[in-house]
Design an enzyme around this catalytic site. Sequence first.
Site, PDB file in Angstrom:
ATOM      1  CB  SER A 149      -0.887   0.025   1.240  1.00 31.60           C
ATOM      2  OG  SER A 149      -0.198   0.610   2.340  1.00 31.60           O
ATOM      3  CG  ASP A 150       1.711   5.775  -1.303  1.00 30.66           C
ATOM      4  OD1 ASP A 150       2.646   5.805  -0.471  1.00 30.66           O
ATOM      5  OD2 ASP A 150       1.641   6.582  -2.241  1.00 30.66           O
ATOM      6  CE1 TYR A 151       4.912   6.936   6.068  1.00 28.91           C
ATOM      7  CE2 TYR A 151       2.952   8.215   6.568  1.00 28.91           C
ATOM      8  CZ  TYR A 151       4.202   7.746   6.919  1.00 28.91           C
ATOM      9  OH  TYR A 151       4.738   8.086   8.136  1.00 28.91           O
TER      10      TYR A 151
END
Length: 773
Positions: free
Chosen positions: A312-314
């Site tokens: 996932s992104d942040y």
Amino acid sequence: MVERGRETPFTGQLLNMRLKNALSIALVSSLLIVPATAQDVEWGSDAPPAIRNAYQTSDPELQELLKQMTWKEKCGQLTQYAGILTGPQPIKPELFERIGTGEIGSVLSVSEVERCRRMQDEALKTRLKIPLVFAFDVIHGYRTIFPIPISEAASFDPELAAEAARISATEAAAAGVNWTFAPMVDLARDPRWGRVIEGAGEDPYMGAVFAEARVKGFQGEDLALPDTLAACAKHLGGYGAAEGGRDYDTSEISEMTLREAYFPPFEAAMEAGAVTVMPSFQETAGRPSHANTYLLEDVLRDEWGFPGLVVSDYGAIEELLNHRIAGERSDAGMLALDAQVDMDMMSDIYRKLPRTPQTEEAVDRAVMRVLKLKKELGLFEDPYRYLDAEREKATVLKPEFRKAARRAAARGAVLLENRDSVLPLSLEGVKRVAVIGPLADDARSALGEWNLVGRAEDTISPLQGLEENFSEQGIEVVHAQGCPSWEEDTSKIDEAVALAEGSDLVILVLGEPYDATGESRNRTRIGLPGSQLELLRKVTATGKPAVTVLANGRPLTLEEVKEVSPTLLVFWHAGIEAGNGLYDILVGREAIGGKLPMTFPRNVGQVPLYYNRKTSGRPPVPGQEKYRVDYHDSPLTPLYEFGYGLSTSTFDLSTPKVVSPPGVWPLKLQVTLTNTGDRAADQVPQLYLSDEVRSVTPPRKELKGFKRVSLDPGKSRIVTFSVGRDDLSFVGLDMKRTFEPGWYTVAIGFSSSAEPNFRLRLNESGFQERAEI
Ligand code: BGC
């Protein structure tokens, strides 16, 4: 694009994967009565989900390990702890505790051998001794910071980008890093968007070429070697199309455009073997990417056959709450897991996933992908493979790395104007050079926005590079900032003007400070910020020979800058060796031969403006603005088009020849490039094709090949472009790639404004006929 039953550049890879998987399935299911053969097992989207899942989990050793894992340990493997863990700050005891209880599978933004080793020690004390994987955003360098990626794209030299990635991987891996969140392969058509600095610009073909180069550079020959990093193609999909250029905002984008323009760089990254992928923050068509099963399952897994890990992104899993498609954290987790997002960066939601029959299967699949990545990196074999303090010391900031960064800084430069042929500089009679402008003495901005451990004190700022190199020639350098880089302040402009007046030559270094570009740094006005334009006006009004150097992170609107700057150079945020690289091109030690990888518009009102947009039913007609696609208050054309950039010599390009026989793919086109001037220089012949009539409206023209060439005066080089049938395919109304026979216009030249050369009729079996225009 992968389509079953059709030969595409990807078919070979898929076939290999199928064979490999068929064999490993045979191993895993050693109890099967009839051993499976390659021909027996059908993979891809036709395969039943159970087989698809098995395909992802087919390593017997890892299967065995998985069997031993508790639910908590599994969820731990899917959890990436995020905290900036570089520099002097101590590691939080909480982190050690969580590693020690097996609640963390990966740590983000950590580097340095000693620090990583302490964490790895902790991980190896756990019951199953599963090593950590250390992730870090090595975007354009680790400590040896290369120019920002858009500058590398401007070099039109993919080998340079591959080399930069190779060096960055070698250096970061020596400092304990295993996995980089790069390359960013998002197409960018809107210069307001801050993240244009990270990509390869507006063209899908360029995007694909640079994606491949960077993935191969990072991952090297074999991921298990101690000088390679796992690459991550990010951010799938359509991130660059955020409305208004506002990072994180909605992208309103058709499936056809996604497939035609935004996917090819990702497909190239897959083809190059990128082992991880990151979805984008924003939503498209009602679905945030982290919960978008069309994107992450139908396309990524099933069509492209991606076997690797999706991270996932942040905090993006938690952001599904803000997107309002989940009401609870656990629902957000379930949505992401269901879309096959394998690892949770920062949200800490996967760590507490509820155990149900549905999650059990999905978690196992995700854990297997995490374990597989660790195995591919050689971490099971030797968890300390990347943790050798001696190697770190000997590798970080090696002189040859700096040398490569210096060359890269020079090669990314794009010459927009050279009206008085001032470049390369003749230093005859020059005793005093005034270096003026807020970006001159700004080493931090030279490092670019994406810079976690690069240090300003290691960096040769433009001023420092010019001072040191000019003083070796006995030339004095004087400096005035003139004005701040961002705020309005004209109080010091007069002082700068006086300095210019007392000098023989002026070099103005203007542009954007690093923190006006990059993630979440979007701008509504993309001219020179603050009082810089006024500084430029007043300094150039002195009439002293002047070079305007732009240290920028995006296309800027430069109408007035162009008018008052007879010599204008785009130098970008050029990295740790910016100042030396600048000196090299100013004095002609390195040729200036970069080209714009993104259109420079005249004004923000024209945005988005990209060269390969569609033709209109009412295309522009010179002198007839009304009822035509045009503006009433601005020309339609950009200030500087895609592919534009001057050379410091003159070049001749012969009329292209078709050199492949009729009825055969690939089509081969040949031109002879001759340096007709009197100095060695670079030029970049570019091939544009335009499908004249087809069932889906074609772009005006499309880049299909380019080659940067260095030539001594009077010398010639033959450049051959090779175009396959698939290179001419397009996304049809059924969303599948198709090729239609017909006439194509060919244009080979030095920018996207290249004049058409001739027409070619092509059909399924290749080139048929040529016609003049
Ligand atoms: C960015 C990613 C990056 C991640 C980790 C996010 O804000 O969108 O590109 O990899 O942070 O640093």
